[in-house]
Design an enzyme around this catalytic site. Structure first.
Site, PDB file in Angstrom:
ATOM      1  N   HIS A   3       0.840  -1.210   0.000  1.00 28.98           N
ATOM      2  CA  HIS A   3       0.000   0.000   0.000  1.00 28.98           C
ATOM      3  C   HIS A   3       0.873   1.257   0.000  1.00 28.98           C
ATOM      4  O   HIS A   3       0.590   2.226  -0.719  1.00 28.98           O
ATOM      5  CB  HIS A   3      -0.886   0.056   1.259  1.00 28.98           C
ATOM      6  CG  HIS A   3      -1.928  -1.018   1.351  1.00 28.98           C
ATOM      7  ND1 HIS A   3      -2.095  -1.802   2.476  1.00 28.98           N
ATOM      8  CD2 HIS A   3      -2.893  -1.413   0.473  1.00 28.98           C
ATOM      9  CE1 HIS A   3      -3.115  -2.636   2.293  1.00 28.98           C
ATOM     10  NE2 HIS A   3      -3.614  -2.432   1.083  1.00 28.98           N
ATOM     11  N   SER A  34      -2.999  -7.700   2.872  1.00 34.59           N
ATOM     12  CA  SER A  34      -3.304  -7.591   4.305  1.00 34.59           C
ATOM     13  C   SER A  34      -3.824  -8.923   4.841  1.00 34.59           C
ATOM     14  O   SER A  34      -3.526  -9.307   5.980  1.00 34.59           O
ATOM     15  CB  SER A  34      -4.353  -6.509   4.552  1.00 34.59           C
ATOM     16  OG  SER A  34      -3.883  -5.255   4.138  1.00 34.59           O
ATOM     17  N   ARG A  36      -2.022  -5.988  -8.268  1.00 39.13           N
ATOM     18  CA  ARG A  36      -0.874  -6.869  -8.018  1.00 39.13           C
ATOM     19  C   ARG A  36      -0.719  -7.916  -9.092  1.00 39.13           C
ATOM     20  O   ARG A  36       0.363  -8.446  -9.305  1.00 39.13           O
ATOM     21  CB  ARG A  36      -1.025  -7.560  -6.662  1.00 39.13           C
ATOM     22  CG  ARG A  36      -0.835  -6.628  -5.504  1.00 39.13           C
ATOM     23  CD  ARG A  36      -1.349  -7.226  -4.243  1.00 39.13           C
ATOM     24  NE  ARG A  36      -2.775  -7.506  -4.367  1.00 39.13           N
ATOM     25  CZ  ARG A  36      -3.572  -7.831  -3.367  1.00 39.13           C
ATOM     26  NH1 ARG A  36      -3.073  -7.946  -2.159  1.00 39.13           N
ATOM     27  NH2 ARG A  36      -4.854  -8.047  -3.560  1.00 39.13           N
ATOM     28  N   LYS A  65     -18.089  -6.109   8.413  1.00 41.91           N
ATOM     29  CA  LYS A  65     -16.843  -6.855   8.596  1.00 41.91           C
ATOM     30  C   LYS A  65     -16.311  -6.651  10.000  1.00 41.91           C
ATOM     31  O   LYS A  65     -16.501  -5.598  10.603  1.00 41.91           O
ATOM     32  CB  LYS A  65     -15.786  -6.352   7.600  1.00 41.91           C
ATOM     33  CG  LYS A  65     -15.831  -7.012   6.245  1.00 41.91           C
ATOM     34  CD  LYS A  65     -14.541  -6.691   5.514  1.00 41.91           C
ATOM     35  CE  LYS A  65     -14.535  -7.192   4.085  1.00 41.91           C
ATOM     36  NZ  LYS A  65     -13.323  -6.740   3.382  1.00 41.91           N
TER      37      LYS A  65
END
Ligand code: PNS
Length: 169
Positions: free
Chosen positions: A21, A132, A94, A45
Protein backbone atom coordinates in the site's frame (compact mmCIF):
# COMPACT_ATOMS: atom_id res chain seq x y z
CA UNK A 1 -6.53 31.64 -11.41
CA UNK A 2 -4.26 28.82 -10.17
CA UNK A 3 -5.11 25.37 -11.57
CA UNK A 4 -7.25 23.17 -9.30
CA UNK A 5 -5.18 20.72 -7.27
CA UNK A 6 -5.13 17.20 -8.63
CA UNK A 7 -6.73 15.11 -5.91
CA UNK A 8 -6.76 11.32 -5.84
CA UNK A 9 -8.66 9.08 -3.47
CA UNK A 10 -6.96 5.86 -2.45
CA UNK A 11 -9.71 3.79 -0.79
CA UNK A 12 -9.31 0.46 0.94
CA UNK A 13 -9.65 -1.59 4.09
CA UNK A 14 -5.96 -1.26 5.06
CA UNK A 15 -6.35 -3.89 7.81
CA UNK A 16 -3.45 -3.28 8.25
CA UNK A 17 -1.52 -1.07 5.83
CA UNK A 18 1.28 -3.00 4.09
CA UNK A 19 4.48 -1.99 2.33
CA UNK A 20 2.59 -2.65 -0.90
CA UNK A 21 0.00 0.00 0.00
CA UNK A 22 2.77 2.44 0.93
CA UNK A 23 4.44 1.85 -2.43
CA UNK A 24 1.17 2.78 -4.17
CA UNK A 25 0.80 5.92 -2.01
CA UNK A 26 4.34 6.99 -2.96
CA UNK A 27 3.66 6.41 -6.65
CA UNK A 28 0.35 8.28 -6.50
CA UNK A 29 2.03 11.15 -4.67
CA UNK A 30 4.28 11.72 -7.70
CA UNK A 31 1.29 12.26 -9.99
CA UNK A 32 -1.23 13.99 -7.73
CA UNK A 33 -1.03 17.11 -5.55
CA UNK A 34 -2.99 15.44 -2.80
CA UNK A 35 -3.66 11.79 -2.06
CA UNK A 36 -6.52 11.09 0.32
CA UNK A 37 -6.13 7.63 1.81
CA UNK A 38 -9.70 6.66 2.65
CA UNK A 39 -10.26 3.79 5.07
CA UNK A 40 -13.60 2.07 4.71
CA UNK A 41 -15.55 1.55 7.91
CA UNK A 42 -17.55 -1.52 7.02
CA UNK A 43 -20.02 -2.55 9.75
CA UNK A 44 -20.48 -5.91 8.01
CA UNK A 45 -16.84 -6.86 8.60
CA UNK A 46 -14.98 -7.57 11.81
CA UNK A 47 -11.57 -5.98 11.21
CA UNK A 48 -8.39 -6.79 13.14
CA UNK A 49 -7.80 -3.12 13.86
CA UNK A 50 -10.29 -0.34 14.45
CA UNK A 51 -10.59 2.26 11.69
CA UNK A 52 -8.93 4.82 13.99
CA UNK A 53 -6.02 2.48 14.65
CA UNK A 54 -5.66 1.78 10.93
CA UNK A 55 -5.67 5.52 10.24
CA UNK A 56 -3.05 6.12 12.95
CA UNK A 57 -0.77 3.45 11.48
CA UNK A 58 -1.01 4.95 7.98
CA UNK A 59 -0.44 8.51 9.26
CA UNK A 60 2.64 7.37 11.11
CA UNK A 61 3.99 5.48 8.07
CA UNK A 62 3.36 8.45 5.74
CA UNK A 63 4.49 11.18 8.15
CA UNK A 64 7.38 12.25 5.93
CA UNK A 65 5.36 12.31 2.70
CA UNK A 66 3.79 15.64 1.83
CA UNK A 67 0.30 15.84 0.38
CA UNK A 68 -1.04 12.66 1.98
CA UNK A 69 -4.21 12.88 4.08
CA UNK A 70 -5.77 9.95 5.87
CA UNK A 71 -9.41 9.65 6.81
CA UNK A 72 -12.11 7.09 7.45
CA UNK A 73 -15.36 6.88 5.54
CA UNK A 74 -18.55 4.92 5.30
CA UNK A 75 -21.12 4.92 2.54
CA UNK A 76 -20.38 5.21 -1.14
CA UNK A 77 -16.97 6.07 -2.50
CA UNK A 78 -18.56 8.31 -5.14
CA UNK A 79 -20.06 10.46 -2.36
CA UNK A 80 -16.66 10.82 -0.71
CA UNK A 81 -15.19 11.76 -4.10
CA UNK A 82 -17.84 14.47 -4.52
CA UNK A 83 -17.10 15.87 -1.07
CA UNK A 84 -13.41 16.14 -1.97
CA UNK A 85 -14.06 17.21 -5.57
CA UNK A 86 -11.81 14.31 -6.58
CA UNK A 87 -12.11 12.87 -10.06
CA UNK A 88 -9.62 10.05 -9.66
CA UNK A 89 -9.56 6.88 -7.60
CA UNK A 90 -6.23 5.12 -7.17
CA UNK A 91 -5.93 1.37 -6.73
CA UNK A 92 -3.05 -1.07 -6.89
CA UNK A 93 -3.05 -4.03 -9.25
CA UNK A 94 -0.87 -6.87 -8.02
CA UNK A 95 -1.73 -9.29 -10.78
CA UNK A 96 -4.35 -10.73 -13.08
CA UNK A 97 -6.41 -12.05 -10.17
CA UNK A 98 -7.06 -8.47 -8.99
CA UNK A 99 -8.19 -7.32 -12.39
CA UNK A 100 -11.74 -8.65 -12.62
CA UNK A 101 -12.95 -7.27 -9.30
CA UNK A 102 -11.09 -4.00 -9.79
CA UNK A 103 -12.55 -3.52 -13.25
CA UNK A 104 -16.03 -4.16 -11.92
CA UNK A 105 -15.60 -1.67 -9.05
CA UNK A 106 -14.09 0.94 -11.34
CA UNK A 107 -16.89 0.64 -13.87
CA UNK A 108 -19.55 0.65 -11.16
CA UNK A 109 -18.09 3.84 -9.72
CA UNK A 110 -18.13 5.40 -13.16
CA UNK A 111 -21.73 4.26 -13.60
CA UNK A 112 -22.62 6.03 -10.34
CA UNK A 113 -20.57 9.11 -11.13
CA UNK A 114 -19.52 9.65 -14.73
CA UNK A 115 -16.72 11.99 -13.61
CA UNK A 116 -14.88 9.43 -11.57
CA UNK A 117 -12.08 7.43 -13.18
CA UNK A 118 -9.79 4.86 -11.59
CA UNK A 119 -6.04 4.87 -12.17
CA UNK A 120 -4.22 1.61 -11.47
CA UNK A 121 -0.66 1.44 -10.28
CA UNK A 122 1.50 -1.67 -10.48
CA UNK A 123 3.51 -2.14 -7.30
CA UNK A 124 7.24 -2.79 -7.21
CA UNK A 125 7.86 -6.49 -7.81
CA UNK A 126 9.07 -7.00 -4.24
CA UNK A 127 5.63 -6.01 -2.97
CA UNK A 128 3.42 -7.76 -5.52
CA UNK A 129 2.78 -10.82 -3.31
CA UNK A 130 1.72 -8.87 -0.22
CA UNK A 131 -1.87 -8.63 0.95
CA UNK A 132 -3.30 -7.59 4.31
CA UNK A 133 -5.15 -10.92 4.46
CA UNK A 134 -1.94 -12.94 4.17
CA UNK A 135 -0.13 -10.63 6.59
CA UNK A 136 -2.86 -11.22 9.20
CA UNK A 137 -2.79 -14.96 8.58
CA UNK A 138 0.99 -15.18 8.93
CA UNK A 139 0.99 -13.04 12.07
CA UNK A 140 -1.81 -15.04 13.67
CA UNK A 141 -0.04 -18.34 12.95
CA UNK A 142 3.20 -17.25 14.57
CA UNK A 143 5.17 -16.30 11.45
CA UNK A 144 7.29 -13.24 10.77
CA UNK A 145 5.91 -10.32 8.80
CA UNK A 146 9.20 -8.43 8.69
CA UNK A 147 9.56 -6.59 5.39
CA UNK A 148 5.86 -6.94 4.58
CA UNK A 149 4.63 -4.06 6.73
CA UNK A 150 6.25 -1.02 8.40
CA UNK A 151 8.05 -1.88 11.69
CA UNK A 152 5.41 -0.22 13.91
CA UNK A 153 2.64 -2.13 12.18
CA UNK A 154 4.66 -5.31 12.63
CA UNK A 155 4.86 -4.63 16.36
CA UNK A 156 1.09 -4.00 16.50
CA UNK A 157 0.42 -7.29 14.71
CA UNK A 158 2.50 -9.22 17.23
CA UNK A 159 0.74 -7.44 20.12
CA UNK A 160 -2.58 -8.38 18.56
CA UNK A 161 -1.39 -11.99 18.25
CA UNK A 162 -0.44 -12.04 21.94
CA UNK A 163 -3.92 -10.80 22.72
CA UNK A 164 -2.77 -7.41 24.00
CA UNK A 165 -5.40 -4.66 23.73
CA UNK A 166 -4.87 -2.54 20.63
CA UNK A 167 -4.00 1.11 21.05
CA UNK A 168 -2.85 3.85 18.77
CA UNK A 169 0.81 4.07 17.74
O1 PNS B 1 -9.03 -2.87 0.40
P1 PNS B 1 -10.32 -3.35 -0.19
O2 PNS B 1 -11.14 -4.09 0.84
O3 PNS B 1 -10.13 -4.13 -1.46
O4 PNS B 1 -11.16 -2.01 -0.60
C1 PNS B 1 -12.46 -2.08 -1.14
C2 PNS B 1 -13.08 -0.69 -1.25
C3 PNS B 1 -13.04 0.03 0.10
C4 PNS B 1 -12.30 0.13 -2.25
C5 PNS B 1 -14.55 -0.84 -1.75
O5 PNS B 1 -15.19 -1.79 -0.97
C6 PNS B 1 -15.33 0.46 -1.70
O6 PNS B 1 -15.05 1.41 -2.39
N1 PNS B 1 -16.35 0.49 -0.83
C7 PNS B 1 -17.19 1.66 -0.64
C8 PNS B 1 -18.64 1.35 -0.98
C9 PNS B 1 -18.98 1.62 -2.43
O7 PNS B 1 -18.82 2.71 -2.91
N2 PNS B 1 -19.49 0.55 -3.11
C10 PNS B 1 -19.97 0.64 -4.48
C11 PNS B 1 -18.93 0.87 -5.56
S1 PNS B 1 -18.04 -0.52 -6.04
Amino acid sequence: MPPSPRIALYPGSFDPVTNGHLDIITRAGRLFDRVVVAILVNPAKQPWFTADDRAAMIREACASQEGVDVETFDGLLVDLARRHQARTVVRGLRGASDLDSERQMSMMNRHLSGNLDTVFFLPSVEFAHISSTLVREIASLGGSVTGLVPPKVEARLYQRREGAPTRNV
